[in-house]
Design a protein around this motif. Sequence first.
Motif: not given
Length: 69
Positions: A44, A46-48, A50-52, A54-55, A57
């Motif tokens: 995934d 796209k999810g990866y 987004e997680q990166q 967010k982490q 930010k």
Amino acid sequence: MAIPNVKRYRITSPDGTQVASLMAVLPKDADVQTYLSDAAKRFDWKGYAEQQAKQFKVRVGQQKQQKKK
């Protein structure tokens, strides 16, 4: 306690822009390259991403509070 025989592999996204780390235990007869190419397709991305995002930010406008004497 660690899981025995776990190896870390690095996979790249199909478009080649992102790199992720994957940990797996593979059987002795398994073809590693086939497994990694299949895993990169199913990952995934796209999810990866987004997680990166967010982490790491950065918060703007936050200032350290000073102690008043």
